[in-house]
Design a protein around this motif. Structure first.
Motif, PDB file in Angstrom:
ATOM      1  N   ARG A 236     103.216 -16.276 101.886  1.00 30.75           N
ATOM      2  CA  ARG A 236     102.620 -15.085 102.501  1.00 30.75           C
ATOM      3  C   ARG A 236     101.719 -15.498 103.665  1.00 30.75           C
ATOM      4  N   LYS A 237     101.963 -14.882 104.819  1.00 31.49           N
ATOM      5  CA  LYS A 237     101.151 -15.141 106.005  1.00 31.49           C
ATOM      6  C   LYS A 237     100.325 -13.899 106.314  1.00 31.49           C
ATOM      7  N   PHE A 238      99.032 -14.113 106.626  1.00 36.28           N
ATOM      8  CA  PHE A 238      98.142 -12.966 106.834  1.00 36.28           C
ATOM      9  C   PHE A 238      96.937 -13.388 107.655  1.00 36.28           C
ATOM     10  N   THR A 239      96.159 -12.418 108.099  1.00 36.27           N
ATOM     11  CA  THR A 239      94.895 -12.710 108.781  1.00 36.27           C
ATOM     12  C   THR A 239      93.783 -12.722 107.733  1.00 36.27           C
ATOM     13  N   PHE A 240      92.741 -13.506 107.996  1.00 44.09           N
ATOM     14  CA  PHE A 240      91.660 -13.624 107.023  1.00 44.09           C
ATOM     15  C   PHE A 240      90.310 -13.464 107.717  1.00 44.09           C
ATOM     16  N   ASP A 241      89.304 -13.190 106.899  1.00 42.39           N
ATOM     17  CA  ASP A 241      87.937 -13.059 107.381  1.00 42.39           C
ATOM     18  C   ASP A 241      87.300 -14.451 107.412  1.00 42.39           C
ATOM     19  N   GLN A 242      87.106 -14.996 108.616  1.00 41.27           N
ATOM     20  CA  GLN A 242      86.587 -16.355 108.734  1.00 41.27           C
ATOM     21  C   GLN A 242      85.199 -16.488 108.116  1.00 41.27           C
ATOM     22  N   GLN A 243      84.396 -15.444 108.212  1.00 41.17           N
ATOM     23  CA  GLN A 243      83.041 -15.513 107.675  1.00 41.17           C
ATOM     24  C   GLN A 243      83.053 -15.729 106.161  1.00 41.17           C
ATOM     25  N   SER A 244      83.904 -14.985 105.465  1.00 40.14           N
ATOM     26  CA  SER A 244      83.926 -15.089 104.004  1.00 40.14           C
ATOM     27  C   SER A 244      84.720 -16.297 103.529  1.00 40.14           C
ATOM     28  N   GLU A 245      85.784 -16.640 104.239  1.00 41.59           N
ATOM     29  CA  GLU A 245      86.667 -17.726 103.809  1.00 41.59           C
ATOM     30  C   GLU A 245      86.005 -19.098 103.904  1.00 41.59           C
ATOM     31  N   LEU A 246      85.173 -19.286 104.914  1.00 41.14           N
ATOM     32  CA  LEU A 246      84.646 -20.614 105.201  1.00 41.14           C
ATOM     33  C   LEU A 246      83.168 -20.787 104.880  1.00 41.14           C
ATOM     34  N   LEU A 247      82.566 -19.775 104.247  1.00 43.36           N
ATOM     35  CA  LEU A 247      81.132 -19.844 103.961  1.00 43.36           C
ATOM     36  C   LEU A 247      80.772 -20.917 102.938  1.00 43.36           C
ATOM     37  N   TRP A 248      81.710 -21.316 102.109  1.00 43.38           N
ATOM     38  CA  TRP A 248      81.406 -22.279 101.044  1.00 43.38           C
ATOM     39  C   TRP A 248      80.852 -23.585 101.605  1.00 43.38           C
ATOM     40  N   LYS A 249      81.363 -23.996 102.785  1.00 40.95           N
ATOM     41  CA  LYS A 249      80.920 -25.280 103.345  1.00 40.95           C
ATOM     42  C   LYS A 249      79.492 -25.199 103.875  1.00 40.95           C
ATOM     43  N   GLU A 250      78.957 -23.984 104.009  1.00 45.03           N
ATOM     44  CA  GLU A 250      77.567 -23.800 104.432  1.00 45.03           C
ATOM     45  C   GLU A 250      76.643 -23.590 103.234  1.00 45.03           C
ATOM     46  N   GLY A 251      77.203 -23.743 102.029  1.00 46.05           N
ATOM     47  CA  GLY A 251      76.390 -23.554 100.826  1.00 46.05           C
ATOM     48  C   GLY A 251      76.229 -22.103 100.430  1.00 46.05           C
ATOM     49  N   VAL A 252      77.168 -21.253 100.878  1.00 40.34           N
ATOM     50  CA  VAL A 252      77.074 -19.814 100.605  1.00 40.34           C
ATOM     51  C   VAL A 252      78.198 -19.385  99.668  1.00 40.34           C
ATOM     52  N   LEU A 253      77.816 -18.706  98.590  1.00 39.90           N
ATOM     53  CA  LEU A 253      78.780 -18.088  97.688  1.00 39.90           C
ATOM     54  C   LEU A 253      79.033 -16.661  98.160  1.00 39.90           C
ATOM     55  N   TYR A 254      80.300 -16.315  98.348  1.00 41.53           N
ATOM     56  CA  TYR A 254      80.622 -14.971  98.824  1.00 41.53           C
ATOM     57  C   TYR A 254      81.765 -14.404  97.993  1.00 41.53           C
ATOM     58  N   PHE A 255      81.547 -13.197  97.458  1.00 37.21           N
ATOM     59  CA  PHE A 255      82.575 -12.514  96.676  1.00 37.21           C
ATOM     60  C   PHE A 255      82.829 -11.140  97.294  1.00 37.21           C
ATOM     61  N   LYS A 256      84.095 -10.783  97.415  1.00 36.70           N
ATOM     62  CA  LYS A 256      84.459  -9.474  97.952  1.00 36.70           C
ATOM     63  C   LYS A 256      85.527  -8.870  97.057  1.00 36.70           C
ATOM     64  N   ASN A 257      85.099  -7.899  96.278  1.00 37.36           N
ATOM     65  CA  ASN A 257      85.990  -7.250  95.298  1.00 37.36           C
ATOM     66  C   ASN A 257      86.709  -8.303  94.447  1.00 37.36           C
ATOM     67  N   THR A 258      85.930  -9.260  93.967  1.00 37.73           N
ATOM     68  CA  THR A 258      86.490 -10.369  93.197  1.00 37.73           C
ATOM     69  C   THR A 258      86.337 -10.094  91.702  1.00 37.73           C
ATOM     70  N   PRO A 259      87.416 -10.235  90.913  1.00 34.31           N
ATOM     71  CA  PRO A 259      87.328 -10.007  89.467  1.00 34.31           C
ATOM     72  C   PRO A 259      86.363 -11.003  88.813  1.00 34.31           C
ATOM     73  N   LEU A 260      85.711 -10.547  87.748  1.00 37.69           N
ATOM     74  CA  LEU A 260      84.726 -11.371  87.040  1.00 37.69           C
ATOM     75  C   LEU A 260      85.347 -12.680  86.535  1.00 37.69           C
ATOM     76  N   GLU A 261      86.579 -12.627  86.074  1.00 40.76           N
ATOM     77  CA  GLU A 261      87.235 -13.826  85.559  1.00 40.76           C
ATOM     78  C   GLU A 261      87.385 -14.889  86.655  1.00 40.76           C
ATOM     79  N   GLU A 262      87.743 -14.455  87.860  1.00 39.90           N
ATOM     80  CA  GLU A 262      87.879 -15.397  88.980  1.00 39.90           C
ATOM     81  C   GLU A 262      86.517 -15.901  89.435  1.00 39.90           C
ATOM     82  N   ILE A 263      85.520 -15.022  89.408  1.00 39.17           N
ATOM     83  CA  ILE A 263      84.154 -15.433  89.771  1.00 39.17           C
ATOM     84  C   ILE A 263      83.668 -16.538  88.841  1.00 39.17           C
TER      85      ILE A 263
END
Length: 330
Positions: free
Chosen positions: A242-269
């Protein structure tokens, strides 16, 4: 006779043990050993190609062999020993070894020293490669790469998640292999998350070419090219792409020490928090695992994250050491 020939060849090549050396010298000191040396020399000579047959100073080498073997000068001048064959035997065995080593070094490139780095849960690391490229390795991830890249390629193997900031080099493509998916770039930056059967490549800048080596159908050899802001998700289990566009802010925040969840199920969190904080989650019941949560936490403690989530999703939690117990409320 064949066994004696093998022993003499081994002795002349310098590969004998101490006991084998004594046995070889005993054979060579016996009358009639000249015929055995003749056979060994002929065998070695026939094994060589025309290009490998050297010019030999047989007389000089023979005198050296005489001295080495302790042969006396009283040997009759009319002896039927062939000095050039003895000399050839020694010389050719040495040269055979030389040619073999040389050919091996030409045909088999030296194996570069491999570096393997693993990040346990709760830790991240920044790695600078020999070409100046930078890798940010996420928790619970592992990479392997040559300590020094070759003149033609730069190849990395990844398990888990990492962000790559690649130095441009047109002569040496930079390739990352993860879950059988090969991502190749010259100079660019991108994120790869290869946990479980899903490999997700998100391009931040430049351009990459992706090949899915898991797709072994004869009529299928498709390459995928990504532009900045595009991502490719390959599910090696379901055999889907599957090819798609993504939100760079949310996708790459982990490397800045930021946890970001967007409509993420509790099990995945919970799975992400286990890697982020090096803990283990336990659910008292399966109800409420699909409840979704949106939130952003920067360098926050586990307690702070769970306090906010528990209020929004309606659950209680207990932390004992590295074990987190979740009790979902009706």
């Amino acid at each position: 006779m064949k066994q004696e020939q093998r022993l003499i060849k081994k002795y002349l090549a310098g590969n004998c043990t101490e006991e084998e050396q004594k046995a070889a010298m005993k054979i060579l000191s016996q009358p009639g050993s000249s015929s055995l040396l003749d056979e060994v020399a002929d065998e070695v000579w026939n094994e060589l190609s025309d290009d490998e047959k050297p010019a030999i100073d047989s007389e000089g080498l023979y005198h050296g062999i005489e001295k080495e073997l302790g042969l006396t000068a009283s040997r009759s001048k009319t002896s039927n020993i062939k000095p050039w064959l003895y000399a050839a035997c020694i010389s050719l065995l040495v040269i055979c070894t030389f040619y073999f080593v040389q050919k091996q070094s030409v045909n088999t490139p030296p194996v570069p020293e491999l570096v393997v780095k693993s990040m346990p849960a709760g830790q991240k690391s920044t790695i600078i490669l020999s070409d100046g490229s930078k890798i940010i390795l996420n928790s619970g991830s592992k990479i392997s790469y040559p300590k020094t890249f070759t003149d033609t390629s730069r190849i990395i193997t990844l398990e888990g998640e990492a962000f790559f900031d690649v130095v441009k080099d047109k002569t040496r493509p930079f390739s990352v292999v993860a879950n059988g998916v090969v991502t190749t770039a010259l100079g660019t930056s991108f994120n790869i998350n290869a946990r479980g059967p899903v490999c997700r490549i998100a391009l931040a800048s430049g351009k990459v070419i992706i090949n899915n080596e898991n797709d072994n159908r004869k009529d299928k050899n498709e390459q995928y090219i990504l532009a900045p802001g595009e991502a490719l998700e390959v599910n090696t289990s379901a055999k889907t792409t599957r090819k798609f566009t993504f939100d760079q802010q949310s996708e790459l925040l982990w490397k800045e020490g930021v946890l970001y969840f967007k409509n993420t199920p509790l099990e995945e969190i919970a799975k992400r928090l286990e890697l982020w904080y090096d803990v283990e989650f336990q659910f008292k019941s399966k109800t409420g695992l699909q409840k979704k949560y949106t939130g952003r936490f920067e360098n926050a403690s586990l307690e702070h994250v769970l306090d906010n989530m528990s209020y929004a999703l309606g659950f209680e939690y207990f932390i004992q050491g590295k074990k987190v117990t979740i009790i979902n409320q009706p």
